[in-house]
Design a protein around this motif. Structure first.
Motif, PDB file in Angstrom:
ATOM      1  N   ALA A  41       0.676  -0.897  -0.002  1.00 30.02           N
ATOM      2  CA  ALA A  41      -0.095  -0.526   0.399  1.00 30.02           C
ATOM      3  C   ALA A  41       0.781   0.833  -0.436  1.00 30.02           C
ATOM      4  CB  ALA A  41      -1.137  -0.204   1.096  1.00 30.02           C
ATOM      5  N   ALA A  42       1.626   0.951   0.459  1.00 31.63           N
ATOM      6  CA  ALA A  42       2.522   2.409   0.934  1.00 31.63           C
ATOM      7  C   ALA A  42       3.118   2.697  -0.269  1.00 31.63           C
ATOM      8  CB  ALA A  42       3.871   2.063   2.151  1.00 31.63           C
ATOM      9  N   ALA A  43       4.020   1.598  -1.349  1.00 35.91           N
ATOM     10  CA  ALA A  43       4.620   1.677  -2.495  1.00 35.91           C
ATOM     11  C   ALA A  43       3.403   2.105  -2.938  1.00 35.91           C
ATOM     12  CB  ALA A  43       4.988   0.608  -3.105  1.00 35.91           C
ATOM     13  N   LEU A  44       2.290   1.822  -3.370  1.00 35.65           N
ATOM     14  CA  LEU A  44       1.294   2.781  -4.648  1.00 35.65           C
ATOM     15  C   LEU A  44       1.259   3.282  -3.772  1.00 35.65           C
ATOM     16  CD1 LEU A  44      -1.253  -0.703  -4.867  1.00 35.65           C
ATOM     17  CD2 LEU A  44       0.018   0.121  -6.582  1.00 35.65           C
ATOM     18  N   GLN A  45       0.869   4.074  -2.914  1.00 32.32           N
ATOM     19  CA  GLN A  45       0.758   5.778  -2.368  1.00 32.32           C
ATOM     20  C   GLN A  45       1.946   6.555  -2.857  1.00 32.32           C
ATOM     21  OE1 GLN A  45       0.187   5.084   2.005  1.00 32.32           O
ATOM     22  NE2 GLN A  45      -2.032   5.738   1.776  1.00 32.32           N
ATOM     23  N   ALA A  46       2.894   5.829  -2.966  1.00 38.09           N
ATOM     24  CA  ALA A  46       4.647   7.214  -3.290  1.00 38.09           C
ATOM     25  C   ALA A  46       3.908   7.312  -5.056  1.00 38.09           C
ATOM     26  CB  ALA A  46       5.738   6.214  -3.430  1.00 38.09           C
ATOM     27  N   LEU A  47       2.956   5.946  -5.428  1.00 34.68           N
ATOM     28  CA  LEU A  47       2.625   6.455  -7.126  1.00 34.68           C
ATOM     29  C   LEU A  47       1.637   7.681  -7.194  1.00 34.68           C
ATOM     30  CD1 LEU A  47       2.132   2.614  -8.327  1.00 34.68           C
ATOM     31  CD2 LEU A  47       4.524   4.828  -8.704  1.00 34.68           C
ATOM     32  N   TYR A  48       0.662   6.935  -6.078  1.00 37.57           N
ATOM     33  CA  TYR A  48      -0.565   7.922  -6.353  1.00 37.57           C
ATOM     34  C   TYR A  48      -0.828   8.239  -4.473  1.00 37.57           C
ATOM     35  CZ  TYR A  48      -4.851  10.257  -6.914  1.00 37.57           C
ATOM     36  OH  TYR A  48      -6.073  10.526  -7.375  1.00 37.57           O
ATOM     37  N   ASP A  49      -1.187   8.922  -4.216  1.00 38.29           N
ATOM     38  CA  ASP A  49      -1.651   9.210  -2.254  1.00 38.29           C
ATOM     39  C   ASP A  49      -2.880   9.926  -2.982  1.00 38.29           C
ATOM     40  OD1 ASP A  49      -2.362   9.144   0.076  1.00 38.29           O
ATOM     41  OD2 ASP A  49       0.092  10.452   0.732  1.00 38.29           O
ATOM     42  N   PRO A  50      -4.077   9.553  -2.667  1.00 36.90           N
ATOM     43  CA  PRO A  50      -5.035   9.999  -2.689  1.00 36.90           C
ATOM     44  C   PRO A  50      -5.536  11.190  -1.828  1.00 36.90           C
ATOM     45  CG  PRO A  50      -5.604   7.446  -2.464  1.00 36.90           C
ATOM     46  CD  PRO A  50      -4.583   7.876  -2.304  1.00 36.90           C
ATOM     47  N   ALA A  51      -4.952  11.382  -0.308  1.00 34.43           N
ATOM     48  CA  ALA A  51      -4.348  12.103  -0.237  1.00 34.43           C
ATOM     49  C   ALA A  51      -4.030  13.565  -0.406  1.00 34.43           C
ATOM     50  CB  ALA A  51      -4.181  12.193   1.598  1.00 34.43           C
ATOM     51  N   ARG A  52      -2.686  13.180  -1.186  1.00 40.24           N
ATOM     52  CA  ARG A  52      -1.903  14.053  -1.580  1.00 40.24           C
ATOM     53  C   ARG A  52      -1.778  13.855  -3.453  1.00 40.24           C
ATOM     54  NH1 ARG A  52       2.583  13.069   1.466  1.00 40.24           N
ATOM     55  NH2 ARG A  52       3.436  13.301   0.367  1.00 40.24           N
ATOM     56  N   ASP A  54      -0.704  15.894  -5.477  1.00 40.20           N
ATOM     57  CA  ASP A  54      -0.027  16.046  -6.599  1.00 40.20           C
ATOM     58  C   ASP A  54       0.837  15.862  -5.747  1.00 40.20           C
ATOM     59  OD1 ASP A  54      -2.421  17.654  -7.803  1.00 40.20           O
ATOM     60  OD2 ASP A  54      -1.940  19.089  -6.585  1.00 40.20           O
ATOM     61  N   ALA A  55       1.308  15.257  -5.172  1.00 43.31           N
ATOM     62  CA  ALA A  55       2.678  14.977  -4.836  1.00 43.31           C
ATOM     63  C   ALA A  55       3.058  13.233  -5.048  1.00 43.31           C
ATOM     64  CB  ALA A  55       2.491  14.645  -3.162  1.00 43.31           C
ATOM     65  N   GLY A  56       2.835  12.291  -5.384  1.00 42.83           N
ATOM     66  CA  GLY A  56       3.190  11.351  -6.144  1.00 42.83           C
ATOM     67  C   GLY A  56       3.950  11.244  -7.820  1.00 42.83           C
ATOM     68  N   VAL A  57       4.068  10.032  -7.429  1.00 43.34           N
ATOM     69  CA  VAL A  57       4.771  10.054  -9.286  1.00 43.34           C
ATOM     70  C   VAL A  57       4.180  10.363 -10.604  1.00 43.34           C
ATOM     71  CG1 VAL A  57       6.188   8.344 -10.832  1.00 43.34           C
ATOM     72  CG2 VAL A  57       6.553   7.970  -7.879  1.00 43.34           C
ATOM     73  N   LEU A  58       2.471   9.642 -10.321  1.00 43.65           N
ATOM     74  CA  LEU A  58       2.424  10.164 -11.411  1.00 43.65           C
ATOM     75  C   LEU A  58       1.754  11.674 -11.190  1.00 43.65           C
ATOM     76  CD1 LEU A  58      -0.752   7.596 -10.616  1.00 43.65           C
ATOM     77  CD2 LEU A  58       1.236   7.190 -12.229  1.00 43.65           C
ATOM     78  N   ALA A  59       1.869  12.155 -10.169  1.00 41.65           N
ATOM     79  CA  ALA A  59       1.719  13.717 -10.155  1.00 41.65           C
ATOM     80  C   ALA A  59       2.643  14.773 -10.547  1.00 41.65           C
ATOM     81  CB  ALA A  59       1.198  14.477  -9.076  1.00 41.65           C
ATOM     82  N   ALA A  60       3.978  13.943 -10.933  1.00 40.15           N
ATOM     83  CA  ALA A  60       5.170  14.536 -11.448  1.00 40.15           C
ATOM     84  C   ALA A  60       5.180  13.901 -12.945  1.00 40.15           C
ATOM     85  CB  ALA A  60       5.926  13.269 -10.516  1.00 40.15           C
ATOM     86  N   VAL A  61       4.435  13.219 -13.190  1.00 37.99           N
ATOM     87  CA  VAL A  61       4.559  12.717 -14.770  1.00 37.99           C
ATOM     88  C   VAL A  61       3.583  13.223 -15.459  1.00 37.99           C
ATOM     89  CG1 VAL A  61       4.156  10.658 -16.772  1.00 37.99           C
ATOM     90  CG2 VAL A  61       5.003   9.884 -14.758  1.00 37.99           C
ATOM     91  N   ALA A  62       2.305  13.599 -14.963  1.00 36.41           N
ATOM     92  CA  ALA A  62       1.491  14.582 -15.317  1.00 36.41           C
ATOM     93  C   ALA A  62       1.986  16.138 -15.105  1.00 36.41           C
ATOM     94  CB  ALA A  62       0.117  14.305 -14.619  1.00 36.41           C
ATOM     95  N   ASP A  63       2.374  16.363 -14.828  1.00 37.61           N
ATOM     96  CA  ASP A  63       3.562  17.634 -14.632  1.00 37.61           C
ATOM     97  C   ASP A  63       4.251  18.096 -15.364  1.00 37.61           C
ATOM     98  OD1 ASP A  63       3.448  20.409 -13.533  1.00 37.61           O
ATOM     99  OD2 ASP A  63       5.674  19.451 -13.100  1.00 37.61           O
ATOM    100  N   VAL A  64       5.078  17.103 -15.895  1.00 36.79           N
ATOM    101  CA  VAL A  64       6.222  17.029 -17.063  1.00 36.79           C
ATOM    102  C   VAL A  64       5.018  17.920 -18.152  1.00 36.79           C
ATOM    103  CG1 VAL A  64       7.515  15.642 -18.393  1.00 36.79           C
ATOM    104  CG2 VAL A  64       7.963  16.288 -15.729  1.00 36.79           C
ATOM    105  N   VAL A  65       3.937  16.127 -18.823  1.00 40.22           N
ATOM    106  CA  VAL A  65       3.395  16.027 -19.401  1.00 40.22           C
ATOM    107  C   VAL A  65       2.959  17.751 -19.445  1.00 40.22           C
ATOM    108  CG1 VAL A  65       1.681  15.228 -21.146  1.00 40.22           C
ATOM    109  CG2 VAL A  65       2.914  13.737 -20.116  1.00 40.22           C
ATOM    110  N   GLY A  66       2.554  18.323 -18.532  1.00 39.11           N
ATOM    111  CA  GLY A  66       1.793  19.286 -18.534  1.00 39.11           C
ATOM    112  C   GLY A  66       2.630  20.153 -19.074  1.00 39.11           C
ATOM    113  N   THR A  67       3.870  20.065 -18.697  1.00 45.80           N
ATOM    114  CA  THR A  67       4.861  21.512 -18.764  1.00 45.80           C
ATOM    115  C   THR A  67       5.240  21.385 -20.502  1.00 45.80           C
ATOM    116  OG1 THR A  67       5.723  21.302 -16.639  1.00 45.80           O
ATOM    117  CG2 THR A  67       6.992  22.817 -18.180  1.00 45.80           C
ATOM    118  N   ILE A  68       4.868  19.981 -20.729  1.00 47.28           N
ATOM    119  CA  ILE A  68       5.472  20.096 -22.645  1.00 47.28           C
ATOM    120  C   ILE A  68       4.675  20.927 -23.566  1.00 47.28           C
ATOM    121  CG2 ILE A  68       5.953  18.061 -24.387  1.00 47.28           C
ATOM    122  CD1 ILE A  68       8.057  17.089 -21.984  1.00 47.28           C
ATOM    123  N   THR A  69       3.146  20.523 -23.082  1.00 49.51           N
ATOM    124  CA  THR A  69       1.609  21.015 -23.691  1.00 49.51           C
ATOM    125  C   THR A  69       2.037  22.291 -23.891  1.00 49.51           C
ATOM    126  OG1 THR A  69       0.540  18.727 -23.112  1.00 49.51           O
ATOM    127  CG2 THR A  69      -0.551  20.461 -24.053  1.00 49.51           C
TER     128      THR A  69
END
Length: 161
Positions: A41-52, A54-69
């Motif tokens: 569960a902790a590893a999954l939360q590092a990828l995406y934490d519903p409580a935060r 904008d803080a996980g790995v998926l948020a970082a990937v989404a941010d990079v895609v958004g910046t490139i966009t």
């Protein structure tokens, strides 16, 4: 005088991908080294934490895609609008769709997490350990009660000794 050699774009991107892969390997290894639910569960939360979200790995990937966009809109080409539409969708899928599925998996795993004996919360970082209170007071005793504690409660029990 600059002594650092310049990397080509391809070398720079390969190095960045290697760094990301090392980080993802660490997340996978931390989550999968045991059959207990908490580390998974902790590893999954590092990828995406519903409580935060904008803080996980998926948020970082989404941010990079958004910046490139946003950056690619400066390119003058007839297909740029379609490119930005596709990248906007990709950004949404990364964080929203994938994140939603991870959130649902975490919800299903939550009842399986150990409950901390002190605070009563079920959390991913709860571990069964020798009682820090009795261990600190009686370090020579061979058998200490094994109790499930989260790190803050374990620290508090140790400091109370």
């Amino acid at each position: 005088m600059e002594i650092t050699p310049k990397l080509t774009l391809n070398q720079e991107l390969q190095a960045a991908v290697a760094i990301v892969r090392v980080g993802l390997d660490r997340i996978r290894d931390a989550g999968c080294r045991t059959d207990e639910v908490g580390p998974h569960a902790a590893a999954l939360q590092a990828l995406y934490d519903p409580a935060r979200p904008d803080a996980g790995v998926l948020a970082a990937v989404a941010d990079v895609v958004g910046t490139i966009t946003v950056s690619v809109t400066d390119v003058d080409h007839e297909n740029i609008e379609r490119v930005t539409e596709l990248l906007d969708e990709a950004q949404g899928y990364v964080q929203d769709s994938t994140g939603d599925r991870i959130r649902h998996a975490l919800d299903l795993l939550a009842p399986l997490l150990m409950r901390c004996e002190e605070c009563g919360q079920q959390k991913a970082d709860v571990e069964v350990m020798a009682d820090p209170f009795s261990t600190a007071l009686y370090p020579d005793e061979p058998d200490h009660r094994q109790i499930p504690l989260c790190p803050p409660c374990a620290t508090d029990r140790f400091e109370d000794s």
